[in-house]
Design a protein around this motif. Structure first.
Motif, PDB file in Angstrom:
ATOM      1  N   VAL A   1      79.722  69.803  64.584  1.00 33.91           N
ATOM      2  CA  VAL A   1      78.164  69.751  64.557  1.00 33.91           C
ATOM      3  C   VAL A   1      78.075  68.007  64.606  1.00 33.91           C
ATOM      4  CG1 VAL A   1      76.177  69.762  63.046  1.00 33.91           C
ATOM      5  CG2 VAL A   1      77.677  71.826  63.138  1.00 33.91           C
ATOM      6  N   ALA A   2      78.779  67.342  63.658  1.00 33.88           N
ATOM      7  CA  ALA A   2      78.815  65.750  63.643  1.00 33.88           C
ATOM      8  C   ALA A   2      79.079  65.291  65.012  1.00 33.88           C
ATOM      9  CB  ALA A   2      79.637  65.294  62.717  1.00 33.88           C
ATOM     10  N   LEU A   3      79.798  65.797  65.967  1.00 35.65           N
ATOM     11  CA  LEU A   3      80.276  65.232  67.193  1.00 35.65           C
ATOM     12  C   LEU A   3      78.925  64.923  68.020  1.00 35.65           C
ATOM     13  CD1 LEU A   3      83.556  66.950  68.166  1.00 35.65           C
ATOM     14  CD2 LEU A   3      83.328  64.837  67.679  1.00 35.65           C
ATOM     15  N   GLY A   4      77.838  65.735  67.565  1.00 36.12           N
ATOM     16  CA  GLY A   4      76.593  65.612  68.549  1.00 36.12           C
ATOM     17  C   GLY A   4      75.367  64.785  67.878  1.00 36.12           C
ATOM     18  N   LEU A   5      75.766  64.386  66.848  1.00 32.23           N
ATOM     19  CA  LEU A   5      74.964  63.282  66.033  1.00 32.23           C
ATOM     20  C   LEU A   5      75.141  61.897  66.391  1.00 32.23           C
ATOM     21  CD1 LEU A   5      75.315  64.759  62.148  1.00 32.23           C
ATOM     22  CD2 LEU A   5      73.821  65.534  63.990  1.00 32.23           C
ATOM     23  N   LYS A   6      73.977  61.349  67.034  1.00 34.06           N
ATOM     24  CA  LYS A   6      74.135  60.039  67.523  1.00 34.06           C
ATOM     25  C   LYS A   6      72.922  59.277  66.911  1.00 34.06           C
ATOM     26  CE  LYS A   6      73.153  61.969  71.608  1.00 34.06           C
ATOM     27  NZ  LYS A   6      73.243  63.197  71.152  1.00 34.06           N
ATOM     28  N   ALA A   7      72.894  57.893  67.007  1.00 32.42           N
ATOM     29  CA  ALA A   7      72.096  56.859  66.436  1.00 32.42           C
ATOM     30  C   ALA A   7      70.794  57.236  66.980  1.00 32.42           C
ATOM     31  CB  ALA A   7      72.429  55.583  66.884  1.00 32.42           C
ATOM     32  N   ASP A   8      70.488  57.611  68.264  1.00 31.93           N
ATOM     33  CA  ASP A   8      69.035  57.962  68.683  1.00 31.93           C
ATOM     34  C   ASP A   8      68.439  59.126  68.226  1.00 31.93           C
ATOM     35  OD1 ASP A   8      69.970  55.908  70.776  1.00 31.93           O
ATOM     36  OD2 ASP A   8      70.626  57.510  72.423  1.00 31.93           O
ATOM     37  N   ASP A   9      69.236  59.784  67.631  1.00 32.98           N
ATOM     38  CA  ASP A   9      68.589  61.110  66.937  1.00 32.98           C
ATOM     39  C   ASP A   9      67.602  60.477  65.772  1.00 32.98           C
ATOM     40  OD1 ASP A   9      70.003  62.575  68.390  1.00 32.98           O
ATOM     41  OD2 ASP A   9      71.686  63.131  66.827  1.00 32.98           O
ATOM     42  N   PHE A  10      67.980  59.063  65.066  1.00 31.45           N
ATOM     43  CA  PHE A  10      67.269  58.744  64.098  1.00 31.45           C
ATOM     44  C   PHE A  10      66.033  57.888  64.624  1.00 31.45           C
ATOM     45  CE2 PHE A  10      71.385  59.535  62.291  1.00 31.45           C
ATOM     46  CZ  PHE A  10      71.013  60.345  61.407  1.00 31.45           C
ATOM     47  N   SER A  11      65.844  57.509  66.142  1.00 28.93           N
ATOM     48  CA  SER A  11      64.596  56.839  66.467  1.00 28.93           C
ATOM     49  C   SER A  11      63.472  57.533  66.267  1.00 28.93           C
ATOM     50  CB  SER A  11      64.850  56.558  68.016  1.00 28.93           C
ATOM     51  OG  SER A  11      64.953  57.891  68.616  1.00 28.93           O
ATOM     52  N   PHE A  12      63.413  59.035  66.318  1.00 29.97           N
ATOM     53  CA  PHE A  12      62.261  59.557  65.942  1.00 29.97           C
ATOM     54  C   PHE A  12      61.774  59.486  64.463  1.00 29.97           C
ATOM     55  CE2 PHE A  12      59.578  63.074  65.261  1.00 29.97           C
ATOM     56  CZ  PHE A  12      58.937  63.310  66.085  1.00 29.97           C
ATOM     57  N   LEU A  13      63.033  59.326  63.663  1.00 31.48           N
ATOM     58  CA  LEU A  13      62.645  59.010  62.193  1.00 31.48           C
ATOM     59  C   LEU A  13      61.713  57.965  62.100  1.00 31.48           C
ATOM     60  CD1 LEU A  13      63.132  59.617  59.244  1.00 31.48           C
ATOM     61  CD2 LEU A  13      65.330  58.981  59.432  1.00 31.48           C
TER      62      LEU A  13
ATOM     63  N   ASN B   1      60.154  56.127  64.349  1.00 29.58           N
ATOM     64  CA  ASN B   1      58.782  56.231  64.655  1.00 29.58           C
ATOM     65  C   ASN B   1      57.747  57.116  64.164  1.00 29.58           C
ATOM     66  OD1 ASN B   1      59.776  54.201  66.526  1.00 29.58           O
ATOM     67  ND2 ASN B   1      60.320  55.939  68.008  1.00 29.58           N
ATOM     68  N   HIS B   2      58.304  58.129  63.516  1.00 33.11           N
ATOM     69  CA  HIS B   2      57.499  59.355  62.741  1.00 33.11           C
ATOM     70  C   HIS B   2      58.013  59.714  61.622  1.00 33.11           C
ATOM     71  CE1 HIS B   2      55.584  59.649  66.920  1.00 33.11           C
ATOM     72  NE2 HIS B   2      56.980  59.734  67.277  1.00 33.11           N
ATOM     73  N   PRO B   3      57.977  58.570  60.557  1.00 34.02           N
ATOM     74  CA  PRO B   3      58.553  59.031  59.302  1.00 34.02           C
ATOM     75  C   PRO B   3      57.846  60.092  58.464  1.00 34.02           C
ATOM     76  CG  PRO B   3      57.382  56.876  59.044  1.00 34.02           C
ATOM     77  CD  PRO B   3      57.552  57.364  60.624  1.00 34.02           C
ATOM     78  N   ARG B   4      56.460  60.276  58.596  1.00 34.47           N
ATOM     79  CA  ARG B   4      55.873  61.069  57.822  1.00 34.47           C
ATOM     80  C   ARG B   4      56.034  62.531  58.646  1.00 34.47           C
ATOM     81  NH1 ARG B   4      51.146  63.987  59.080  1.00 34.47           N
ATOM     82  NH2 ARG B   4      49.698  64.967  57.471  1.00 34.47           N
ATOM     83  N   ARG B   5      56.269  62.702  59.618  1.00 31.25           N
ATOM     84  CA  ARG B   5      56.471  64.192  60.332  1.00 31.25           C
ATOM     85  C   ARG B   5      57.918  64.511  59.791  1.00 31.25           C
ATOM     86  NH1 ARG B   5      55.073  64.609  66.632  1.00 31.25           N
ATOM     87  NH2 ARG B   5      54.517  62.434  66.644  1.00 31.25           N
ATOM     88  N   VAL B   6      58.915  63.535  59.910  1.00 24.73           N
ATOM     89  CA  VAL B   6      60.081  63.972  59.458  1.00 24.73           C
ATOM     90  C   VAL B   6      60.259  64.169  57.958  1.00 24.73           C
ATOM     91  CG1 VAL B   6      62.624  63.215  59.440  1.00 24.73           C
ATOM     92  CG2 VAL B   6      61.056  62.741  61.539  1.00 24.73           C
TER      93      VAL B   6
ATOM     94  N   SER C   1      62.903  68.377  66.667  1.00 26.65           N
ATOM     95  CA  SER C   1      63.743  69.470  66.085  1.00 26.65           C
ATOM     96  C   SER C   1      65.386  68.925  65.946  1.00 26.65           C
ATOM     97  CB  SER C   1      63.999  70.644  67.084  1.00 26.65           C
ATOM     98  OG  SER C   1      64.675  71.573  66.731  1.00 26.65           O
ATOM     99  N   VAL C   2      65.702  68.104  66.735  1.00 26.50           N
ATOM    100  CA  VAL C   2      67.046  67.666  66.648  1.00 26.50           C
ATOM    101  C   VAL C   2      67.050  66.398  65.388  1.00 26.50           C
ATOM    102  CG1 VAL C   2      68.834  65.884  67.775  1.00 26.50           C
ATOM    103  CG2 VAL C   2      67.674  67.779  68.984  1.00 26.50           C
ATOM    104  N   THR C   3      66.223  65.646  65.366  1.00 24.58           N
ATOM    105  CA  THR C   3      66.051  65.064  64.234  1.00 24.58           C
ATOM    106  C   THR C   3      66.255  65.548  62.749  1.00 24.58           C
ATOM    107  OG1 THR C   3      64.702  63.298  65.311  1.00 24.58           O
ATOM    108  CG2 THR C   3      64.830  63.074  63.033  1.00 24.58           C
ATOM    109  N   LEU C   4      65.650  66.738  62.806  1.00 26.23           N
ATOM    110  CA  LEU C   4      65.375  67.606  61.448  1.00 26.23           C
ATOM    111  C   LEU C   4      66.837  68.225  61.314  1.00 26.23           C
ATOM    112  CD1 LEU C   4      61.916  69.251  61.343  1.00 26.23           C
ATOM    113  CD2 LEU C   4      62.587  67.396  59.974  1.00 26.23           C
ATOM    114  N   THR C   5      67.390  68.754  62.388  1.00 28.91           N
ATOM    115  CA  THR C   5      68.656  69.410  62.396  1.00 28.91           C
ATOM    116  C   THR C   5      69.782  68.128  61.701  1.00 28.91           C
ATOM    117  OG1 THR C   5      68.339  70.754  63.981  1.00 28.91           O
ATOM    118  CG2 THR C   5      70.570  70.208  63.397  1.00 28.91           C
ATOM    119  N   THR C   6      69.739  67.114  62.054  1.00 23.50           N
ATOM    120  CA  THR C   6      70.406  65.893  61.990  1.00 23.50           C
ATOM    121  C   THR C   6      70.405  65.597  60.364  1.00 23.50           C
ATOM    122  OG1 THR C   6      70.439  64.982  64.066  1.00 23.50           O
ATOM    123  CG2 THR C   6      70.926  63.458  62.297  1.00 23.50           C
ATOM    124  N   CYS C   7      68.986  65.406  59.928  1.00 22.31           N
ATOM    125  CA  CYS C   7      68.879  65.191  58.515  1.00 22.31           C
ATOM    126  C   CYS C   7      69.207  65.970  57.624  1.00 22.31           C
ATOM    127  CB  CYS C   7      67.367  64.636  58.360  1.00 22.31           C
ATOM    128  SG  CYS C   7      66.876  63.460  59.413  1.00 22.31           S
TER     129      CYS C   7
END
Length: 304
Positions: free
Chosen positions: A23-35, A37-42, A100-106
């Motif tokens: 699972v961790a192999l697919g976690l990238k720094a880009d996944d946190f860009s949504f966090l 830009n949209h901290p409330r939603r996350v 969805s990807v950001t929530l899965t990562t978090c």
């Protein structure tokens, strides 16, 4: 109880570490860009998953009072992170995949660090599971240390490799994720086949709880999405993120750390199969709704 030899327990621990590394192999720094830009939603989605679902599960247990093993399995499911399959369902439904990807990562990072604490906290709030954990003489310190190390070390290695060698990590994940899924599937099949008596005794009791639990998880995502006034694509992502849990991870934890409690393991194994059925059902509803949108009501400019 499902009797496990020491070698089997070691194999399950390795499978658990391998799954988290994949699972961790697919976690990238880009996944946190949504966090960023949209901290409330996350934040809302994250809290709905790590607090909302366990709380709803606890309420179900207090109302229907299942046996302790079933309750333990349900609470472990509720404490697990969202599964990567939720990202696929979100994409197929036209939902917000980045969310969805950001929530899965978090949730994956949270679970790697705090899953054993979460399991002990929520099971301690329900008397039958609290007594069950005491009965099986779970070494809480060993459970926390073993589970955290088994999850955190492969997670850190996977994230490091994804950052340092992204192309290699991508190639490895294409191979490792199917292997991890296959390992869990084999464990589920072997576990069910070797414990048919448990399945006969508890199957008719377990399935209604799994169906109701999964349906309420999907409903919780929809309700919170509406309450937070998210747009349609964000709501779809949240519905799948809460409704699709990494029950395979929970099954490995149940077998390796809780002595293979039969009814609890069956809950987790059944969840792992049923949430696909529930996910495809919700997906069909979304696709049907998109194909047949509600009619637009024209404003009456000539009437009263």
């Amino acid at each position: 109880m499902i009797t496990l030899e020491p070698g089997t327990r070691l194999g399950l621990a390795i499978a658990l570490a391998f799954t988290m590394f994949s699972v961790a192999l697919g976690l990238k720094a880009d996944d946190f860009s949504f966090l960023r830009n949209h901290p409330r939603r996350v934040a809302i989605g994250f809290l709905a998953q790590v607090l909302g679902l366990p709380l709803v599960t606890l309420l179900i247990l207090m109302i229907f009072k299942p046996i302790a093993g079933i309750a333990l399995g349900m609470l472990i499911v509720a404490c697990c992170p969202g599964g990567n399959v939720s990202n696929l369902f979100t994409r197929l439904s036209g939902g917000d995949t980045a969310y969805s990807v950001t929530l899965t990562t978090c949730s994956s990072i949270f679970s790697a660090a705090l899953l054993p604490f979460s399991v002990l906290f929520w099971t301690g709030l329900y008397a039958p599971t609290r007594e069950l954990v005491n009965t099986i003489d779970l070494d809480r310190a060993a459970f926390i240390i073993n589970t955290s190390l088994t999850l955190l070390i492969p997670l850190a290695l996977g994230i490091f490799l994804a950052h340092a060698r992204p192309s290699m990590a991508m190639r490895l994940q294409r191979i490792f994720i199917p292997v991890a899924v296959l390992i869990i599937a084999v464990i589920v099949v072997i576990g069910l086949a070797s414990n048919m008596s448990l399945l006969r005794d508890f199957g008719s009791v377990i399935l209604p709880y799994v169906i109701a639990h999964n349906a309420l998880a999907f409903a919780l995502g929809a309700l919170i999405g509406f309450a937070a006034k998210f747009n349609a694509t964000t709501r779809r992502a949240l519905v799948f993120e809460i409704g699709i849990q990494n029950s395979g991870l929970g099954l490995l934890i149940m077998l390796s750390q809780f002595g293979g409690l039969g009814s609890g393991a069956l809950i987790l194994a059944t969840w792992g199969i049923w949430h696909f059925i529930g996910g495809f059902t919700v997906l069909a509803i979304y696709r049907l709704a998109r194909r047949n949108p509600p009619p637009i009501i024209q404003e009456n400019t000539h009437g009263l």
